[in-house]
Motif scaffolding. Structure first.
Motif, short mmCIF file in Angstrom:
data_model
loop_
_atom_site.label_atom_id
_atom_site.label_comp_id
_atom_site.label_asym_id
_atom_site.label_seq_id
_atom_site.Cartn_x
_atom_site.Cartn_y
_atom_site.Cartn_z
N ALA A 1 0.85 -1.20 0.00
CA ALA A 1 0.00 0.00 0.00
C ALA A 1 0.88 1.25 0.00
CB ALA A 1 -0.91 -0.01 1.22
N ASP A 2 0.51 2.22 -0.80
CA ASP A 2 1.24 3.48 -0.83
C ASP A 2 0.73 4.33 0.33
OD1 ASP A 2 2.31 5.97 -1.30
OD2 ASP A 2 1.98 5.93 -3.46
N PRO A 3 1.58 4.64 1.31
CA PRO A 3 1.11 5.39 2.48
C PRO A 3 0.61 6.79 2.15
CG PRO A 3 3.50 5.23 2.48
CD PRO A 3 3.01 4.31 1.40
N THR A 4 0.95 7.29 0.96
CA THR A 4 0.50 8.63 0.59
C THR A 4 -0.85 8.63 -0.14
OG1 THR A 4 1.76 8.54 -1.48
CG2 THR A 4 2.86 9.50 0.43
N ASP A 5 -1.38 7.44 -0.47
CA ASP A 5 -2.63 7.37 -1.24
C ASP A 5 -3.77 8.14 -0.58
OD1 ASP A 5 -1.67 6.03 -3.40
OD2 ASP A 5 -2.54 4.08 -2.89
N SER A 6 -3.83 8.12 0.74
CA SER A 6 -4.95 8.74 1.44
C SER A 6 -4.72 10.23 1.72
CB SER A 6 -5.20 8.01 2.77
OG SER A 6 -4.05 8.08 3.60
N ARG A 7 -3.60 10.75 1.26
CA ARG A 7 -3.27 12.14 1.58
C ARG A 7 -3.95 13.16 0.68
NH1 ARG A 7 2.73 13.01 3.95
NH2 ARG A 7 2.81 11.16 5.26
N ASN A 8 -4.09 14.38 1.21
CA ASN A 8 -4.48 15.49 0.37
C ASN A 8 -3.36 15.76 -0.63
OD1 ASN A 8 -6.80 15.73 1.93
ND2 ASN A 8 -5.85 17.20 3.33
N THR A 9 -3.65 16.52 -1.67
CA THR A 9 -2.72 16.61 -2.80
C THR A 9 -2.55 18.04 -3.29
OG1 THR A 9 -3.31 14.37 -3.50
CG2 THR A 9 -2.33 15.79 -5.15
N VAL A 10 -1.29 18.41 -3.51
CA VAL A 10 -0.98 19.70 -4.13
C VAL A 10 -0.82 19.47 -5.63
CG1 VAL A 10 0.72 21.56 -4.31
CG2 VAL A 10 0.16 20.59 -2.06
N VAL A 11 -1.56 20.25 -6.43
CA VAL A 11 -1.48 20.14 -7.89
C VAL A 11 -0.94 21.46 -8.44
CG1 VAL A 11 -2.74 19.70 -10.03
CG2 VAL A 11 -3.47 18.59 -7.90
N GLU A 12 0.09 21.36 -9.28
CA GLU A 12 0.67 22.53 -9.94
C GLU A 12 0.50 22.39 -11.44
OE1 GLU A 12 4.74 22.30 -8.61
OE2 GLU A 12 4.35 23.56 -6.86
N ILE A 13 -0.11 23.39 -12.06
CA ILE A 13 -0.29 23.40 -13.52
C ILE A 13 0.45 24.61 -14.08
CG2 ILE A 13 -1.94 23.45 -15.43
CD1 ILE A 13 -4.08 22.44 -13.50
N ARG A 14 1.29 24.37 -15.09
CA ARG A 14 2.04 25.45 -15.72
C ARG A 14 1.84 25.43 -17.23
NH1 ARG A 14 5.57 24.01 -11.53
NH2 ARG A 14 6.12 25.78 -10.18
N ALA A 15 1.63 26.60 -17.81
CA ALA A 15 1.55 26.71 -19.26
C ALA A 15 2.91 26.39 -19.86
CB ALA A 15 1.11 28.12 -19.66
N GLY A 16 2.92 25.58 -20.91
CA GLY A 16 4.17 25.23 -21.58
C GLY A 16 4.30 25.93 -22.91
N THR A 17 4.72 25.19 -23.94
CA THR A 17 4.87 25.79 -25.27
C THR A 17 3.49 26.14 -25.83
OG1 THR A 17 4.81 23.56 -26.22
CG2 THR A 17 6.97 24.51 -25.77
N GLY A 18 3.42 27.28 -26.51
CA GLY A 18 2.16 27.66 -27.14
C GLY A 18 1.63 29.01 -26.75
N GLY A 19 2.38 29.78 -25.95
CA GLY A 19 1.98 31.15 -25.64
C GLY A 19 0.64 31.25 -24.93
N ASP A 20 -0.20 32.20 -25.41
CA ASP A 20 -1.50 32.43 -24.79
C ASP A 20 -2.38 31.19 -24.82
OD1 ASP A 20 -0.89 35.02 -24.14
OD2 ASP A 20 -1.88 35.91 -25.88
N GLU A 21 -2.30 30.44 -25.91
CA GLU A 21 -3.13 29.23 -26.03
C GLU A 21 -2.76 28.21 -24.95
OE1 GLU A 21 -5.62 26.06 -27.38
OE2 GLU A 21 -5.71 28.25 -27.30
N ALA A 22 -1.47 28.12 -24.62
CA ALA A 22 -1.05 27.21 -23.57
C ALA A 22 -1.60 27.64 -22.22
CB ALA A 22 0.48 27.14 -23.51
N SER A 23 -1.65 28.94 -21.97
CA SER A 23 -2.19 29.44 -20.70
C SER A 23 -3.70 29.19 -20.62
CB SER A 23 -1.88 30.93 -20.53
OG SER A 23 -2.69 31.72 -21.39
N LEU A 24 -4.39 29.30 -21.74
CA LEU A 24 -5.83 29.00 -21.76
C LEU A 24 -6.08 27.51 -21.51
CD1 LEU A 24 -6.92 31.22 -24.80
CD2 LEU A 24 -7.41 31.64 -22.38
N PHE A 25 -5.20 26.67 -22.07
CA PHE A 25 -5.34 25.23 -21.85
C PHE A 25 -5.05 24.89 -20.38
CE2 PHE A 25 -3.31 20.87 -22.28
CZ PHE A 25 -4.53 20.21 -22.33
N ALA A 26 -4.08 25.58 -19.77
CA ALA A 26 -3.80 25.37 -18.35
C ALA A 26 -5.04 25.69 -17.52
CB ALA A 26 -2.62 26.24 -17.90
#
Length: 361
Positions: free
Chosen positions: A104-129
């Motif tokens: 069992a993964d002891p972290t499975d039951s934990r709360n989670t930090v999610v980070e989303i960053r725009a990559g290649t694609g300029g403004d369109e990448a930020s909209l997709f993020a």
């Protein structure tokens, strides 16, 4: 038993945990007690399932003896029919045992930090993020999870250059841990007059929430700087020196937080993100040390790896790790990702079962 790893180490672990749970001070550490209780329940299921398999094997042998030693055609025929059902049941029980043997993964039951960053694609990448953020928020709402924004940086187009948020609820990390990686989108941007399809990308990092007991941060190893938080103008602008930036000197990690008007709240959130990043780095190092072939792991957590393509003109989503294609992109972007996440979890489980089976041979 053939095709299975030895059961004895699991039974010894169960005995150790059972004795530990009898200790008067067992529940002094609630988190450790909860993890031990969860592991104990899984081991008890494993023990009971193994005993059932032993009974099934005994019945299989009895039927084989009847078939080989009896001259009554009707009895032999009944024994053969029973044998077919017992062998199918035996295989099902073996698969269940292998699943229960997966640590069992002891972290499975934990709360989670999610980070989303725009990559290649300029403004369109930020909209997709921003679209990915909305997708995860709607899925979280369907699961009854709480979403707490930790930090964000908007783009002029109305999307996000980056956004970091915390998901709180039941088994959050277990569901979300396969989302780390590069998400690629193919669609016609709203700014594209000629109707040409563009390809852009956003990266996602999924980190189990860390606590002070997991990661100790030496105050001498961090540098905290304060600045005036920028705002959109008007009454919403933050006029206090509340934005916090933390530099972790040993790793060079930088965490910024300016979403709150309170400097203390921003510092608390920034430290929470820093701890989670350091815990993920620690786990990654341990994983690399022992993993024989990391490319086969579904949840590698590598943001440089392209994991998925969202093709809007064809309403198609493809997850490249497991070769899964779904033709329901509008519903998926609206947060209906349960089927996708379940397929990833099943594929990871199957890979781990193969590994266990090889050990048992």
């Amino acid at each position: 038993m053939e095709g299975l790893p030895p059961i004895e180490p699991f039974l010894e672990r169960l005995d150790t945990l059972s004795k530990k749970m009898e200790s008067p001070d067992f529940y002094n550490d609630q988190r450790a007690a909860s993890q031990a209780s969860r592991e104990c329940r899984q081991l008890e299921k494993l023990r009971d399932m193994y005993r059932s398999l032993e009974k099934t094997h005994a019945q299989i042998q009895e039927n084989k003896d009847i078939i080989s030693e009896n001259s009554d055609p009707e009895l032999v025929e009944l024994a053969k029919e029973d044998l077919t059902e017992l062998e199918a049941a035996s295989q099902t029980q073996k698969n269940e045992i292998l699943k229960l043997m997966i640590p069992a993964d002891p972290t499975d039951s934990r709360n989670t930090v999610v980070e989303i960053r725009a990559g290649t694609g300029g403004d369109e990448a930020s909209l997709f993020a921003a679209d990915l953020y909305r997708m995860y928020c709607r899925y979280a709402d369907s699961r009854g999870w709480k979403v707490e924004n930790l930090s964000s940086s908007e783009s002029p187009a109305g999307g996000f250059k980056e956004i970091c948020f915390l998901l709180s609820g039941e088994d959050v990390y277990r569901s979300m841990k396969y989302e780390s990686g590069t998400h690629r989108v193919q669609r016609v941007p709203v700014t594209e007059a000629s109707g040409r399809i563009h390809t852009s990308a956003a990266t996602v990092a999924v980190l189990p929430e860390a606590e002070e007991v997991d990661i100790h941060i030496d105050p001498s190893e961090i540098e905290i700087s304060i600045a005036r938080a920028s705002g959109p103008g008007g009454q919403g602008v933050n006029t206090t020196d509340s934005a916090v930036q933390i530099l972790h000197k040993p790793t060079g990690m930088i965490v910024k937080c300016a979403d709150e008007r309170s400097q203390l709240k921003n510092k608390t959130k920034a430290l929470k993100v820093l701890r989670s990043r350091l815990l993920e780095m620690k786990q990654r190092e341990e994983h690399d040390k022992y993993a024989k072939n990391r490319r086969e792991q579904i949840g590698s957590g590598d943001r440089s790896e392209r994991i998925r393509t969202y093709n809007f003109p064809q309403s198609r989503l493809t997850d490249h790790r497991i070769g899964l294609t779904l033709h329901s992109l509008p519903q998926i972007m609206d947060g209906d990702i349960a089927e996708l996440l379940k397929a990833l979890e099943d594929a990871d489980c199957a890979a781990r079962i193969r590994e266990l089976t090889e050990k048992g041979q």
